[in-house]
Scaffold this motif. Structure first.
Motif, PDB file in Angstrom:
ATOM      1  N   ASN A 353      57.992  36.817  35.484  1.00 64.45           N
ATOM      2  CA  ASN A 353      57.761  38.254  35.342  1.00 64.45           C
ATOM      3  C   ASN A 353      56.940  38.716  36.541  1.00 64.45           C
ATOM      4  N   VAL A 354      57.617  38.934  37.644  1.00 61.66           N
ATOM      5  CA  VAL A 354      56.948  39.291  38.902  1.00 61.66           C
ATOM      6  C   VAL A 354      56.205  40.615  38.777  1.00 61.66           C
ATOM      7  N   GLU A 355      56.784  41.570  38.059  1.00 61.34           N
ATOM      8  CA  GLU A 355      56.133  42.881  37.917  1.00 61.34           C
ATOM      9  C   GLU A 355      54.808  42.763  37.166  1.00 61.34           C
ATOM     10  N   ALA A 356      54.784  41.927  36.126  1.00 59.71           N
ATOM     11  CA  ALA A 356      53.539  41.724  35.380  1.00 59.71           C
ATOM     12  C   ALA A 356      52.489  41.038  36.256  1.00 59.71           C
ATOM     13  N   VAL A 357      52.946  40.096  37.085  1.00 54.47           N
ATOM     14  CA  VAL A 357      52.027  39.430  38.015  1.00 54.47           C
ATOM     15  C   VAL A 357      51.414  40.454  38.963  1.00 54.47           C
ATOM     16  N   LYS A 358      52.254  41.338  39.511  1.00 56.63           N
ATOM     17  CA  LYS A 358      51.751  42.361  40.438  1.00 56.63           C
ATOM     18  C   LYS A 358      50.769  43.302  39.745  1.00 56.63           C
ATOM     19  N   LYS A 359      51.100  43.679  38.515  1.00 61.69           N
ATOM     20  CA  LYS A 359      50.217  44.577  37.770  1.00 61.69           C
ATOM     21  C   LYS A 359      48.884  43.892  37.470  1.00 61.69           C
ATOM     22  N   GLY A 360      48.936  42.653  36.982  1.00 61.37           N
ATOM     23  CA  GLY A 360      47.710  41.914  36.647  1.00 61.37           C
ATOM     24  C   GLY A 360      46.895  41.539  37.866  1.00 61.37           C
ATOM     25  N   ALA A 361      47.564  41.474  39.026  1.00 63.38           N
ATOM     26  CA  ALA A 361      46.865  41.095  40.258  1.00 63.38           C
ATOM     27  C   ALA A 361      45.805  42.110  40.665  1.00 63.38           C
ATOM     28  N   ALA A 362      45.821  43.283  40.021  1.00 59.05           N
ATOM     29  CA  ALA A 362      44.745  44.253  40.270  1.00 59.05           C
ATOM     30  C   ALA A 362      43.388  43.648  39.935  1.00 59.05           C
ATOM     31  N   ASN A 363      43.366  42.738  38.961  1.00 57.95           N
ATOM     32  CA  ASN A 363      42.114  42.065  38.599  1.00 57.95           C
ATOM     33  C   ASN A 363      41.631  41.185  39.741  1.00 57.95           C
ATOM     34  N   LEU A 364      42.540  40.378  40.293  1.00 56.82           N
ATOM     35  CA  LEU A 364      42.203  39.527  41.429  1.00 56.82           C
ATOM     36  C   LEU A 364      41.782  40.366  42.627  1.00 56.82           C
ATOM     37  N   ALA A 365      42.507  41.445  42.880  1.00 58.00           N
ATOM     38  CA  ALA A 365      42.201  42.292  44.034  1.00 58.00           C
ATOM     39  C   ALA A 365      40.791  42.853  43.954  1.00 58.00           C
ATOM     40  N   ARG A 366      40.401  43.289  42.750  1.00 65.36           N
ATOM     41  CA  ARG A 366      39.042  43.838  42.639  1.00 65.36           C
ATOM     42  C   ARG A 366      37.993  42.752  42.867  1.00 65.36           C
ATOM     43  N   HIS A 367      38.238  41.556  42.355  1.00 62.27           N
ATOM     44  CA  HIS A 367      37.269  40.473  42.589  1.00 62.27           C
ATOM     45  C   HIS A 367      37.147  40.169  44.086  1.00 62.27           C
ATOM     46  N   ILE A 368      38.264  40.176  44.795  1.00 59.08           N
ATOM     47  CA  ILE A 368      38.229  39.952  46.245  1.00 59.08           C
ATOM     48  C   ILE A 368      37.398  41.043  46.920  1.00 59.08           C
ATOM     49  N   GLN A 369      37.690  42.285  46.577  1.00 60.20           N
ATOM     50  CA  GLN A 369      36.959  43.411  47.173  1.00 60.20           C
ATOM     51  C   GLN A 369      35.471  43.349  46.838  1.00 60.20           C
ATOM     52  N   ASN A 370      35.162  42.954  45.606  1.00 60.99           N
ATOM     53  CA  ASN A 370      33.756  42.858  45.185  1.00 60.99           C
ATOM     54  C   ASN A 370      33.004  41.793  45.967  1.00 60.99           C
ATOM     55  N   VAL A 371      33.603  40.604  46.057  1.00 57.91           N
ATOM     56  CA  VAL A 371      32.924  39.493  46.738  1.00 57.91           C
ATOM     57  C   VAL A 371      32.715  39.816  48.213  1.00 57.91           C
ATOM     58  N   LYS A 372      33.655  40.560  48.796  1.00 59.57           N
ATOM     59  CA  LYS A 372      33.497  40.970  50.194  1.00 59.57           C
ATOM     60  C   LYS A 372      32.226  41.799  50.397  1.00 59.57           C
ATOM     61  N   LYS A 373      31.799  42.506  49.362  1.00 58.13           N
ATOM     62  CA  LYS A 373      30.614  43.354  49.472  1.00 58.13           C
ATOM     63  C   LYS A 373      29.336  42.552  49.699  1.00 58.13           C
ATOM     64  N   PHE A 374      29.399  41.249  49.452  1.00 54.12           N
ATOM     65  CA  PHE A 374      28.239  40.392  49.685  1.00 54.12           C
ATOM     66  C   PHE A 374      28.266  39.768  51.084  1.00 54.12           C
ATOM     67  N   GLY A 375      29.304  40.072  51.872  1.00 55.06           N
ATOM     68  CA  GLY A 375      29.358  39.629  53.261  1.00 55.06           C
ATOM     69  C   GLY A 375      29.735  38.184  53.472  1.00 55.06           C
ATOM     70  N   VAL A 376      30.478  37.595  52.508  1.00 56.53           N
ATOM     71  CA  VAL A 376      30.841  36.176  52.632  1.00 56.53           C
ATOM     72  C   VAL A 376      32.337  36.007  52.896  1.00 56.53           C
ATOM     73  N   GLN A 377      32.704  34.826  53.394  1.00 52.33           N
ATOM     74  CA  GLN A 377      34.105  34.495  53.669  1.00 52.33           C
ATOM     75  C   GLN A 377      34.800  34.071  52.373  1.00 52.33           C
ATOM     76  N   ILE A 378      36.070  34.473  52.204  1.00 52.80           N
ATOM     77  CA  ILE A 378      36.769  34.274  50.928  1.00 52.80           C
ATOM     78  C   ILE A 378      38.125  33.620  51.141  1.00 52.80           C
ATOM     79  N   VAL A 379      38.493  32.752  50.169  1.00 47.19           N
ATOM     80  CA  VAL A 379      39.852  32.219  50.086  1.00 47.19           C
ATOM     81  C   VAL A 379      40.227  32.200  48.604  1.00 47.19           C
ATOM     82  N   VAL A 380      41.514  32.325  48.297  1.00 42.83           N
ATOM     83  CA  VAL A 380      41.990  32.308  46.913  1.00 42.83           C
ATOM     84  C   VAL A 380      42.687  30.990  46.628  1.00 42.83           C
ATOM     85  N   ALA A 381      42.337  30.378  45.491  1.00 50.27           N
ATOM     86  CA  ALA A 381      42.990  29.147  45.044  1.00 50.27           C
ATOM     87  C   ALA A 381      43.872  29.468  43.846  1.00 50.27           C
TER      88      ALA A 381
END
Length: 559
Positions: A353-381
């Protein structure tokens, strides 16, 4: 992924563990500095820990995650797998984890030692009594409880107002019947009846202090600073006023030394301390982390729940207090969990269900954006499951790429360290890049503004609200001299909001503050938003129903 993988306990029992002295030898810890608990686990003496002062620090890597779902994310498993992967590519690495609580083990969540071929062992010991640290913490906490009621019984010289005693009792088990009790019943000989209650040991302020203390002297000072109650004039009464800091330290003198164990691949791991990730800061002990940084080139640690709780507290509380500077952050997610955030029911997760993955990925995207606010380097596993499809993986990679972050498939559950080599190489490269790490807010910011900054910057909230009693309490704590403390947000782990059913990345919601508590020994303010249980209950069918010893004397049903 075609390899058949046995159950966690089957894999753990097949492990070829090395004597703990050999694991310590990899870190140049001589045998005389070990306090053995059997052949495969030991504490490292505090004398040795002190001898490391002045040595250079390795690189600190935090493993965090998206908001947890019943589909599972595998944060601890990824932490262990990445540590093994880094060692596999020739990087001297130590893993630092929290100790599991017995409450989840016998309740519903299960153990916390990783899974598949990415585990720390001896897994049964780690998940049960281990080296007795939790017993020591619970006993120190309850000694203070006993001293309070004893003091009141013998005349109450300090003037406790029985209605304003802040210190409850603890035990390391889920037991809803103990949330609210009346103690000292049965007549004059048993003291003065009052309302009381129990929390689970991992929610104790003693646990938070234990994990933030830098040495025995700091531990004693913090224990003495615990506010246990107030007089009728609302003057605070401290644990040191009861002379409780000395005997509590004695009970913790052995526990404070970090515990050394090993992974399935015989790599070193410190497992020490385990505070709740919502009511407290959800990280292993500062002593274990700082010791590991002196002994290895890379240290991989984790923080509880999703990055909105765990990573934020790791940065704003643990790193701030201990002077730590993380070099890289790994955000763990699974396709299954992102589908759930996209609205897919658990029984439907096996279907593409690719569409559901894309929709739910908003959660991951916000976490990425949030962690960036602390000025650190990020990778996703991306912790890969066999049902995940290439199209679903591609959708996440494209999303991450658009945010300037790489995403790596990880197969550590089935392959151990070999399944995280690409992630490990990427993490090493990130650690070599400059970062501008800084906490989210300064010490000097007013407490209410600290809460609002977290809610609006990280949770996507429009505002925070609290009634006059709550707002007045913030001002009281500031007048008492605690305004520079960081805030420890206590809310549901399942959502950015205070509603556990709001998946994905909700925005423009309001965060209601129900209560605030002062943890003067741990040196933070607990801000309770929504319903947060400090003493969980057991489910209708607890895991305990299936736990027993088999005819070989082995534990069955725990994992």
């Amino acid at each position: 992924m075609s390899k058949k993988v046995g159950s966690d306990i089957e894999i753990a029992r097949q492990a070829k563990m090395k004597p703990i002295r050999e694991v310590a030898g990899k870190l140049n810890i001589a045998e005389e500095h070990l306090i053995p608990y059997g052949h495969t686990k030991a504490k490292v003496s505090m004398e040795f820990v002190k001898s490391l002062k002045g040595k250079p620090d390795g690189k600190l890597i935090l493993v965090t995650a998206i908001n947890p779902t019943p589909a599972g994310e595998g944060k601890t498993t990824t932490t262990v797998g990445l540590g093994d992967g880094l060692n596999r590519i020739g990087k001297k690495t130590i893993i630092c984890l929290r100790e599991p609580s017995l409450g989840p083990c016998f309740g519903v969540k299960g153990g916390a030692a990783g899974g598949g071929y990415a585990q720390v062992v001896p897994m049964e010991d780690i998940n049960l009594h281990f080296t007795g640290d939790f017993h020591a913490i619970g006993t120190a906490h309850n000694l203070l409880s006993a001293l309070i009621d004893n003091h009141i019984y013998w005349g109450n010289e300090l003037g406790f107002d029985a209605r304003r005693i802040q210190w409850r009792r603890v035990m390391d088990m889920n037991d809803r019947a103990l949330r609210a009790i009346t103690n000292s019943l049965g007549g004059v000989a048993n003291g003065f009846p009052r309302e009381d209650g129990f929390d689970i040991t991992v929610a104790s302020e003693v646990m938070a202090i234990f994990c933030l203390a830098t040495d025995i002297a700091d531990l004693t000072k913090r224990l003495g600073n615990i506010i246990i109650g107030y007089t009728r004039e609302k003057k605070p009464i401290y644990a040191r006023d009861l002379k409780a800091d000395g005997p509590m330290t004695v009970l913790l003198k052995d526990a404070i030394a970090p515990n050394l164990v090993q992974t399935l691949e015989n790599n070193p791991a410190f497992i020490h301390g385990g505070p709740f990730a919502n009511i407290a800061h959800g990280c292993n002990s500062v002593i274990a982390t700082t010791t590991a940084l002196k002994l290895a080139d890379y240290v991989v640690t984790e923080a509880g729940f999703g990055a909105d709780l765990g990573a934020e507290k790791f940065f704003d509380i643990k790193c701030r207090k201990a002077g730590l500077k993380p070099a890289a952050v790994v955000i763990v997610g699974t396709i299954r969990a992102l589908k759930m955030h996209g609205g897919v029911a658990k029984e439907e997760l096996g279907k593409e269900n690719v569409e559901a993955v894309k929709k739910g990925a908003a959660n991951l995207a916000r976490h990425i954006q949030n962690v960036k606010k602390f000025g650190v380097q990020i990778v996703v596993a991306l912790n890969r499951f066999s049902a995940d499809t290439d199209a679903e993986i591609k959708a996440i990679r494209e999303l991450c790429s658009g945010l300037g972050v790489d995403a790596f498939e990880c197969n550590h559950w089935a392959e151990g360290g070999a399944g995280t080599e690409d992630l490990a190489k990427a993490v090493v490269a990130l650690c070599d890049k400059p970062n501008n790490f800084a906490p989210l807010y300064p010490d000097e910011m007013p407490l209410w503004e600290k809460v609002k900054t977290i809610a609006t910057s990280l949770y996507g909230a429009q505002d925070v609200i609290g009634d006059k009693v709550v707002r007045d309490r913030f001002h009281e704590f500031e007048k008492m001299g605690f305004g520079k403390y960081p805030v420890c947000m206590a809310k549901t782990q399942y959502s950015f909001s205070t509603d556990p059913n709001l998946k994905g990345a909700p925005s423009n919601h309001v965060v209601p503050i129900r209560e605030i508590r002062l943890s003067a020994g741990a040196e933070f303010i607990v801000v309770i938003c929504g319903e947060v249980m400090t003493m969980p209950g057991l489910p209708r069918v607890p895991s305990a129903n299936h736990i027993k010893l088999n005819e070989k004397g082995e534990v069955e049903g725990l994992f």
